[in-house]
Scaffold this active site. Structure first.
Site, PDB file in Angstrom:
ATOM      1  N   CYS A  58      10.386  48.524   3.070  1.00 32.37           N
ATOM      2  CA  CYS A  58       9.913  47.720   1.947  1.00 32.37           C
ATOM      3  C   CYS A  58      10.924  47.818   0.798  1.00 32.37           C
ATOM      4  CB  CYS A  58       8.543  48.226   1.492  1.00 32.37           C
ATOM      5  SG  CYS A  58       7.995  47.473  -0.043  1.00 32.37           S
TER       6      CYS A  58
ATOM      7  N   CYS B  68       8.952  49.837  -2.346  1.00 31.29           N
ATOM      8  CA  CYS B  68       8.572  51.249  -2.314  1.00 31.29           C
ATOM      9  C   CYS B  68       9.338  52.038  -1.260  1.00 31.29           C
ATOM     10  CB  CYS B  68       7.072  51.401  -2.095  1.00 31.29           C
ATOM     11  SG  CYS B  68       6.573  51.018  -0.405  1.00 31.29           S
TER      12      CYS B  68
ATOM     13  N   GLU C 242       0.859  -1.192   0.000  1.00 36.70           N
ATOM     14  CA  GLU C 242       0.000   0.000   0.000  1.00 36.70           C
ATOM     15  C   GLU C 242       0.887   1.231   0.000  1.00 36.70           C
ATOM     16  OE1 GLU C 242      -2.132  -0.482   3.659  1.00 36.70           O
ATOM     17  OE2 GLU C 242      -3.178  -2.263   2.946  1.00 36.70           O
TER      18      GLU C 242
ATOM     19  N   LYS D 236       2.290   4.569   1.601  1.00 30.95           N
ATOM     20  CA  LYS D 236       2.359   5.131   2.948  1.00 30.95           C
ATOM     21  C   LYS D 236       2.048   6.615   2.812  1.00 30.95           C
ATOM     22  CE  LYS D 236       5.033   5.183   7.168  1.00 30.95           C
ATOM     23  NZ  LYS D 236       5.068   6.610   7.450  1.00 30.95           N
TER      24      LYS D 236
ATOM     25  N   LYS E  34      10.656   2.979   2.388  1.00 33.88           N
ATOM     26  CA  LYS E  34      10.585   4.395   2.047  1.00 33.88           C
ATOM     27  C   LYS E  34      10.991   4.685   0.601  1.00 33.88           C
ATOM     28  CE  LYS E  34       9.330   6.365   5.899  1.00 33.88           C
ATOM     29  NZ  LYS E  34      10.087   7.426   6.473  1.00 33.88           N
TER      30      LYS E  34
ATOM     31  N   CYS F 299       4.910  45.799   4.739  1.00 33.75           N
ATOM     32  CA  CYS F 299       5.107  47.148   4.207  1.00 33.75           C
ATOM     33  C   CYS F 299       3.861  47.942   4.585  1.00 33.75           C
ATOM     34  CB  CYS F 299       5.243  47.055   2.695  1.00 33.75           C
ATOM     35  SG  CYS F 299       4.946  48.594   1.840  1.00 33.75           S
TER      36      CYS F 299
ATOM     37  N   CYS G 193       1.762  50.918  -2.191  1.00 33.92           N
ATOM     38  CA  CYS G 193       3.010  50.295  -2.675  1.00 33.92           C
ATOM     39  C   CYS G 193       2.726  49.574  -3.997  1.00 33.92           C
ATOM     40  CB  CYS G 193       3.512  49.309  -1.622  1.00 33.92           C
ATOM     41  SG  CYS G 193       4.825  48.227  -2.187  1.00 33.92           S
TER      42      CYS G 193
ATOM     43  N   ASP H  23       1.240  10.367   3.719  1.00 29.22           N
ATOM     44  CA  ASP H  23       1.713  11.267   4.748  1.00 29.22           C
ATOM     45  C   ASP H  23       0.539  12.081   5.270  1.00 29.22           C
ATOM     46  OD1 ASP H  23       3.832  11.944   6.181  1.00 29.22           O
ATOM     47  OD2 ASP H  23       4.725  13.297   4.717  1.00 29.22           O
TER      48      ASP H  23
ATOM     49  N   TYR I 199      -6.841   1.637   6.125  1.00 30.66           N
ATOM     50  CA  TYR I 199      -5.792   0.665   5.821  1.00 30.66           C
ATOM     51  C   TYR I 199      -5.750  -0.543   6.753  1.00 30.66           C
ATOM     52  CZ  TYR I 199      -3.121   3.550   9.139  1.00 30.66           C
ATOM     53  OH  TYR I 199      -2.714   4.258  10.221  1.00 30.66           O
TER      54      TYR I 199
HETATM   55  S1  IVH Z   1      -0.414   0.303   8.723  1.00 34.17           S
HETATM   56  C1  IVH Z   1       1.062  -1.656  12.277  1.00 34.17           C
HETATM   57  N1  IVH Z   1      -0.789   1.330   6.351  1.00 34.17           N
HETATM   58  O1  IVH Z   1       2.222   5.232   8.899  1.00 34.17           O
HETATM   59  C2  IVH Z   1       0.573  -1.001  11.088  1.00 34.17           C
HETATM   60  N2  IVH Z   1       0.066   2.739   8.059  1.00 34.17           N
HETATM   61  O2  IVH Z   1       4.498   4.528  10.996  1.00 34.17           O
HETATM   62  C3  IVH Z   1       0.625   0.445  11.182  1.00 34.17           C
HETATM   63  N3  IVH Z   1       0.436   5.047   7.359  1.00 34.17           N
HETATM   64  O3  IVH Z   1       0.950   6.153  11.923  1.00 34.17           O
HETATM   65  C4  IVH Z   1      -0.212   1.132  10.262  1.00 34.17           C
HETATM   66  N4  IVH Z   1      -0.240   4.808   5.284  1.00 34.17           N
HETATM   67  O4  IVH Z   1      -0.580   6.612  10.027  1.00 34.17           O
HETATM   68  C5  IVH Z   1      -0.370   1.557   7.609  1.00 34.17           C
HETATM   69  N5  IVH Z   1      -1.199   2.115   4.193  1.00 34.17           N
HETATM   70  C6  IVH Z   1      -0.788   2.342   5.450  1.00 34.17           C
HETATM   71  C7  IVH Z   1      -0.346   3.609   5.879  1.00 34.17           C
HETATM   72  C8  IVH Z   1       0.075   3.764   7.203  1.00 34.17           C
HETATM   73  C9  IVH Z   1       0.232   5.659   6.189  1.00 34.17           C
HETATM   74  C10 IVH Z   1       0.964   5.712   8.569  1.00 34.17           C
HETATM   75  C11 IVH Z   1       0.133   5.453   9.781  1.00 34.17           C
HETATM   76  C12 IVH Z   1       1.072   5.215  10.914  1.00 34.17           C
HETATM   77  C13 IVH Z   1       2.407   5.319  10.279  1.00 34.17           C
HETATM   78  C14 IVH Z   1       3.221   4.148  10.734  1.00 34.17           C
END
Ligand code: IVH
Length: 672
Positions: free
Chosen positions: A409, A412, A115, A117, A315, A427, A432, A119, A226
């Protein structure tokens, strides 16, 4: 008086219908009814609930708009802790994780789910007897904040689930702000002189952890579920993948980019694909999450401390680079803010050359200890504006210079001041030239009066040539057509287009005008709230500070800013001249039932030649018409395109009127 049982039934019917259409619209992205029809359902429900408050329930779809502000967030104990994830930064680290897990469970190979991840912000949603009972943040994993009211405002969070769902269960997911929403929010905040959010995660967290859910409701937040935290009273599937399918069937939004694999090589390939394509995503993702698919394996693997052994975050390589900070420049914003930005030795970061980057404000520069001449780390994330992360202190030579915010500024020369408690210096000269230009650009921008054809260079030219001195002058440009035609790159056609666009902008809703005027601290969200409340510019202009603060979410700072704006003579003149020119300065309440095609149902069959089906449907809907996929007795017209399908025969059998594409276009033109 009507029978109460009947009223209750109607309320329930309406709720079911609205929930269903919300689901079609927000989760499946595939609406079945027009916005106008939806609004009618909502209106009826609101009226009934107002009349019969005994039937109002917190999970009614009308409650999404956000209830009154909560005093402070309560605490929610998580029955099962919310874990975090270990990281892998390379293929080797991923393999090491997989090999270790395989050994632990004595399986050569096991299925894996990948999946993105995202943010954002982790949340846990608990449903009891079919209704959303609590929504909480992760907090320290054991105890989170109760943000139920705010999460209710997110349209893709189901407020209730089908009867088949377990009587008590918890789902977990990520709430996020898409990149476009993030950039827009930050741009607005910059213009209003508010501190910027550093990244979409902070923006999502800031939006959700709002004491006033009405503000949350205005932000385009979304969620992907998730995992299933736990479920009681009903058996649930044995694998993660099937669980996600199951949650989808209950109405939850699950990321369509998730994949199920049998080998770790496929996982590596998935990662590789998304490293290349992540820029194209609507949301910010910093890697992938790899999970053992079998829940039994997950249980066997267990966790160490906060980190599960059954999942890992793999990552994406950060798109960062280092370069030299040549200087810090200052641009002047619409409200006079002096915005520092980094002038960099050009550097290629992830294939894009960066020469400039955001440096938010003076305090931020101080906090990160960024000095002119430093070697700095710059970072680019999606379509988010590149930013300076910080200095590489070890590379200092001693020649670096501290940045000092100019006291005047740079455009101006007027004195700049930094009001107590604010992050930005400003300013002080409203005349201006830089401010005027920014105000003009803001006025014509998409979120404002949306006058196409006037951008940065045209604004600069109009000001330079003295054809426009303030925003109201735009509406008198038609008297100066001859002069316009003499300008560089202004041929007959472009001048006509610009003048037409200006004419068209006179009809923009009041909220857009209020936003376009560029009153300090009034962003798009606030403009909408204020417009709804006052109904006209005159009422806003004459409102006292006391009246203004009585508008929900308008605080003293905003009220003062509005009062100060309308006190200035130049602004009074602008309003008067906008009014004289015929700009709409009142809220116009168009009732959906008054639109020209209201109540008429259209079905299209076959291919259209001059436009896409979507476009045609959008035009029909804009005029209040309804578009449907199937012919029924209620169908008003069947639009017959090239190679029509079986709908034609059905329409003939039912004696439904037919339109050719040409006839449809003619009808749309007549009614528009
Ligand atoms: S699974 C034990 N799935 O990542 C499983 N987490 O460091 C933990 N996150 O705070 C969560 N996308 O908010 C999972 N597809 C995804 C995710 C996800 C983002 C975030 C989650 C968690 C952090 C884990």
């Amino acid at each position: 008086m009507k029978d109460l049982a009947q009223i209750k039934e109607r309320i329930e019917q309406l709720r079911a219908a609205i929930n269903y259409h919300n689901y079609r619209y927000y989760v499946l992205d595939s609406p079945e009814i027009s916005d106008a029809e939806y609004d009618l359902l909502m209106k009826e429900l609101k009226q009934l609930e107002a009349e019969y408050p005994q039937f109002l329930t917190p999970d009614s779809p009308t409650q999404r708009v956000g209830a009154a502000p909560v005093e402070a967030f309560g605490v929610v104990e998580h029955p099962y802790p919310l874990l975090s994830l270990g990281n892998a930064f390379s293929k080797e680290e991923l393999l090491a994780w997989y090999t270790r897990a395989s050994k632990l469970v004595a399986e050569q190979q096991f299925n894996l789910v990948c999946e993105h991840k995202i943010d954002g912000l982790a949340v846990a949603l608990t449903y009891i007897n079919g209704h959303l009972a609590t929504g909480a943040t992760r907090g320290d994993g054991f105890r989170g904040e109760n943000i139920t009211q705010n999460l209710r405002t997110i349209r893709s969070v189901p407020l209730s689930v089908p009867k088949e769902a377990p009587p008590r269960f918890e789902v977990r997911g990520e709430v996020f702000l898409p990149k476009a929403g993030f950039n827009k929010l930050n741009q607005e905040r910059a213009e209003e002189g508010l501190p910027l959010f550093a990244n979409p995660r902070n923006a999502a967290a800031g939006s959700v952890r709002q004491l006033d859910p009405r503000i949350t409701a205005k932000r385009p937040l979304d969620i992907y579920i998730y995992m299933l935290g736990y479920a009681e009273g009903k058996a649930t599937p044995p694998t993660h993948w099937e669980t996600m399918e199951y949650l989808k069937s209950l109405g939850f939004k699950v990321n369509p980019n998730n994949s199920l694999f049998t080998t770790i090589e496929q996982v590596e390939q998935y990662h590789h694909t998304w490293v290349e394509r992540k820029e194209s995503l609507a949301y910010e993702a910093d890697g992938i999450v790899v999970k053992a698919d079998s829940l039994e394996l997950q249980r066997q693997l267990g966790s160490i401390g906060h980190e599960p052994r059954w999942a890992i975050a793999y990552k994406f390589p950060a798109i960062q680079g280092t370069t030299r900070l040549i200087d810090i420049g200052i641009s002047v914003g619409r409200t006079g803010t002096l915005n520092p930005y980094a002038i960099l030795e050009p550097v290629s970061v992830g294939g894009v050359t960066i020469k400039q980057a955001a440096l938010h404000n003076e305090d931020d520069i101080r906090r990160k200890d960024i000095r002119i001449g430093d070697t700095v780390i710059v970072q680019r994330a999606g379509e988010v504006i590149p930013e300076v992360v910080g200095p590489v202190a070890s590379k200092r030579t001693g020649q670096e210079k501290m940045f000092i915010m100019p006291s005047h500024c740079p455009v101006c020369g007027a004195v700049a001041i930094k009001p107590e408690g604010e992050a930005m210096s400003r300013c002080t000269n409203a005349a201006c030239p830089a401010q005027i230009q920014e105000r003009l650009e803001h006025f014509v921008s998409r979120g404002g009066m949306d006058i196409r054809g006037i951008g940065e260079s045209q604004s600069a030219m109009l000001l330079r040539e003295g054809l426009v001195k303030n925003v109201a002058d735009l509406y008198y440009l038609k008297e100066k057509k001859e002069q316009l035609l003499k300008l560089e790159r202004m041929a007959e056609k472009s001048v006509t287009n610009i003048l037409n666009a200006i004419e068209k902008s006179k009809e923009r809703p009041l909220s857009r005008v209020i936003f376009a005027l560029g009153i300090l601290h009034i962003g798009e969200e606030m403009a909408e709230l204020v417009a709804k409340h006052v109904g006209s510019i005159d009422r806003l202009r004459n409102a006292s500070r006391e009246e203004l603060v009585s508008i929900p979410t308008v605080g003293p700072k905003i009220a003062d800013s509005i009062v100060a704006f309308f006190k200035q003579k130049e602004n009074k003149d602008i309003i008067k001249r906008l009014k004289d020119a015929g700009v709409r300065l009142e809220e116009e309440a168009v009732r959906p039932e008054e639109l020209p095609l209201a109540g008429q149902e259209f079905v299209i069959t076959g291919r259209l030649e001059t436009s896409s089906r979507q476009e045609a449907e959008a035009r029909i809907k804009a005029l209040g018409g309804i578009t449907k996929d199937n012919v029924t007795k209620k169908t008003t017209y069947l639009v017959v395109g090239v190679e029509p399908g079986s709908k034609l025969a059905r329409a003939q059998a039912l004696g439904i009127k037919q339109l050719t594409e040409e006839e449809l276009l003619k009808l749309l033109e007549e009614k528009a």
